[in-house]
Each structure stands twice: as C-alpha cells, then as structure tokens.
Design a protein around this motif. Structure first.
Motif, PDB file in Angstrom:
ATOM      1  N   SER A   1       0.855  -1.188   0.000  1.00  0.00           N
ATOM      2  CA  SER A   1       0.000   0.000   0.000  1.00  0.00           C
ATOM      3  C   SER A   1       0.891   1.238   0.000  1.00  0.00           C
ATOM      4  O   SER A   1       1.979   1.237   0.595  1.00  0.00           O
TER       5      SER A   1
ATOM      6  N   GLY B   1      -6.315   8.497   3.953  1.00  0.00           N
ATOM      7  CA  GLY B   1      -6.183   7.491   2.911  1.00  0.00           C
ATOM      8  C   GLY B   1      -7.099   7.835   1.752  1.00  0.00           C
ATOM      9  O   GLY B   1      -8.066   8.585   1.896  1.00  0.00           O
TER      10      GLY B   1
ATOM     11  N   GLU C   1       2.798  14.825  -1.577  1.00  0.00           N
ATOM     12  CA  GLU C   1       2.603  13.384  -1.599  1.00  0.00           C
ATOM     13  C   GLU C   1       3.258  12.796  -2.836  1.00  0.00           C
ATOM     14  O   GLU C   1       3.663  13.519  -3.756  1.00  0.00           O
TER      15      GLU C   1
ATOM     16  N   ASN D   1       1.328   4.283   1.540  1.00  0.00           N
ATOM     17  CA  ASN D   1       0.842   4.966   2.737  1.00  0.00           C
ATOM     18  C   ASN D   1       1.325   6.416   2.784  1.00  0.00           C
ATOM     19  O   ASN D   1       2.528   6.689   2.782  1.00  0.00           O
ATOM     20  N   LYS D   2       0.380   7.343   2.827  1.00  0.00           N
ATOM     21  CA  LYS D   2       0.721   8.765   2.772  1.00  0.00           C
ATOM     22  C   LYS D   2       1.519   9.223   3.992  1.00  0.00           C
ATOM     23  O   LYS D   2       2.442  10.027   3.870  1.00  0.00           O
ATOM     24  N   SER D   3       1.164   8.712   5.164  1.00  0.00           N
ATOM     25  CA  SER D   3       1.871   9.131   6.381  1.00  0.00           C
ATOM     26  C   SER D   3       3.316   8.646   6.362  1.00  0.00           C
ATOM     27  O   SER D   3       4.240   9.402   6.702  1.00  0.00           O
TER      28      SER D   3
END
Length: 285
Positions: free
Chosen positions: A107, A151, A257, A109-111
């Motif tokens: 995945s 998300g 991002e 993951n943005k964080s």
C-alpha cells in the motif's frame, strides 16, 4: 537470448495505456496488446514450468510487461481479474521487467511517505492528523488551513469553507490538516532514476478541480533532484510522481505526496512524449 517482447495489459479506453502502445509502435518496439476492455479479458492462463503465457487463443513469452488497471471503461470484475492474473504471473517470473516490481503489492501509505520525505530533506507542510474534526470549529485562522483524507485520493479542500458546519465536520473520516499553500504547483515524475519536472498553472487549491489547468515542462529544481530519486528508490518506485506546492511563487517547494502509478498523458503531451519514452526505455525498449 530470446527476442524482446513487451506485453501491454490495460484498457484501450485508457489514454495512458494507449499512449504506451502508440509510442511503442512509433519506436518500432515488438509488443503484444491485451485489451482488458474486451469481454474475454479474463481468458488468461499460465503455469510454473516456463514463461509461456496464454492470452485467449494466443501464446506469448514476454520479456517485459506494462500493466495498468483501467478505471475508464470495461467490466470492473474482468478488469481486476486480468490485472491480478498478470500481476501474479510477473511476480512468479522475476526476470520479466515491470515497473514498480518491489512495491507493486504494497500500500502507498501517505503518512509513511510524508515522514520519509522529511527524513530525506524535503520541506513538508505543517501537518496534524485528526480523527475527529469537530475541534476545527474553534481553531484559529481556519482560512489558512487545508485538509485531505488520511487514505484515498479525494481532493484537497479549504478548512475555511466548512469549519462552521459541525454536521459536515462530523461526517469526515481521518484527515490531514495542513497549512494552506498558495504558491505554484509542481509535479516531478521519477522514471527509472530520471526526473522530469512540470509546472501546473492554476488558481485552484487542488489542480484536479481545474478543467483548464495549464501544464508546462520545466527543469526540475536542483533542490528537488537528489531527494526525489532517493525517495523513489527507498519506497521501491521505478515509476511515480511527486507533488509539490510552493510557499512563495515558484520558490520553496513543499512536498505534498507521492503517487505510485499516476496518469501521465497530459504531462507527456507537454513533454513531447518524454514520459512514455522513459517508461519504454526502462522496460527494455
């Protein structure tokens, strides 16, 4: 050594996939196109004894694969079936070249990416993550803040537009709440260790809300060159795009991002097919 053969898997209705096929044709690259829009797109079979791949009534031995899930047309079930079958096939044969092999089942993951970007030297926006947005009704300077989901790919919106509506705030899931940046938008594509820069000309908070956004190819700012390639390598992306918004005109780019397999045709048009060419070169064409 076997002759090179590029397998292109995706929908004919997807301009991104079609651009790769068109550019492969123009470059004289030997390729086979499997259209996931077709009713028999799921007629795929393979085993573990050789790289033989059966597609409908055709049998091929691809040396590289361009694989893109089609979000435009076609039956979603057939699309995902074809996508997952080809992805599984490629993962079983590591000698077959494909974009983002290392990360294709992870995945994005943005964080994690935001924290990694900070460690690699990017500026990032002042950011908090909130599961309950109702405290925003009393936050100072709400018009200086923007928010987007923790998300998913929903668009960025201004906190100042909704902060007084308690019911609306309560209906949101977890969000990034960030300083609202009003400088210029930059996008940097990283493809096979090469970086390509683009300036997006718009007055919208989220450029995707502007149907008339202008796109121009630019030199990647020197400050972004090394960390862009380092971030892509650390995550395992052979192909990705990083989005930035500046604090002062075109100065002080701030990382927002990274997108793992972004649409690219509008940017490829501005760059005279430089992105499609870079993809094909990575895949061995």
């Amino acid at each position: 050594m076997s002759e090179q053969l590029l397998l292109i898997v995706g929908g004919e209705s997807d301009p991104n996939t079609q651009r790769i096929a068109d550019q492969a044709h123009l470059r004289g690259i030997r390729y086979f196109f499997w259209d996931t829009d077709r009713d028999d797109a799921h007629q795929i079979a393979w085993d573990f004894r050789s790289t033989r791949l059966d597609l409908g009534d055709q049998t091929i031995h691809p040396t590289s694969v361009y694989l893109r899930y089609n979000v435009f047309e076609g039956d979603p079930q057939r699309n995902i079936s074809a996508f997952e079958m080809i992805q599984s096939y490629v993962l079983a044969w590591p000698q077959i070249r494909i974009l983002n092999r290392e990360s294709m089942t992870d995945s994005n993951n943005k964080s994690k990416n935001l924290r990694l970007a900070l460690e690699l030297g990017f500026e990032i926006p002042e950011t908090i993550v909130m599961g309950d947005l109702t405290p925003l009704t009393t936050i100072p300077d709400p018009h200086d803040l923007a928010m987007k989901p923790l998300g998913g790919g929903a668009h960025t919106i201004s906190v100042g537009d909704i902060y007084q509506d308690l019911g609306t705030l309560a209906g949101y899931g977890p969000q990034f709440v960030q300083e609202k940046l009003v400088g210029e938008n930059l996008r940097v594509f990283s493809i096979g260790g090469r970086a390509f820069g683009f300036h997006l000309q718009t007055t919208s908070l989220d450029y995707r809300d502007d149907g008339n956004v202008g796109v121009a190819q630019i030199q990647v700012p020197e400050i972004l060159q090394a960390p862009t390639l380092a971030l892509a390598q650390r995550i395992g992306f052979d192909y990705c795009a990083l989005d930035f918004r500046c604090r002062n005109g075109m100065d002080q780019p701030v990382f927002l991002e990274v997108n793992s397999f972004p649409m690219f045709v509008r940017f490829d048009d501005a760059g005279q097919n430089c992105l499609a060419d870079a993809v094909l070169e990575f895949l061995g064409g």
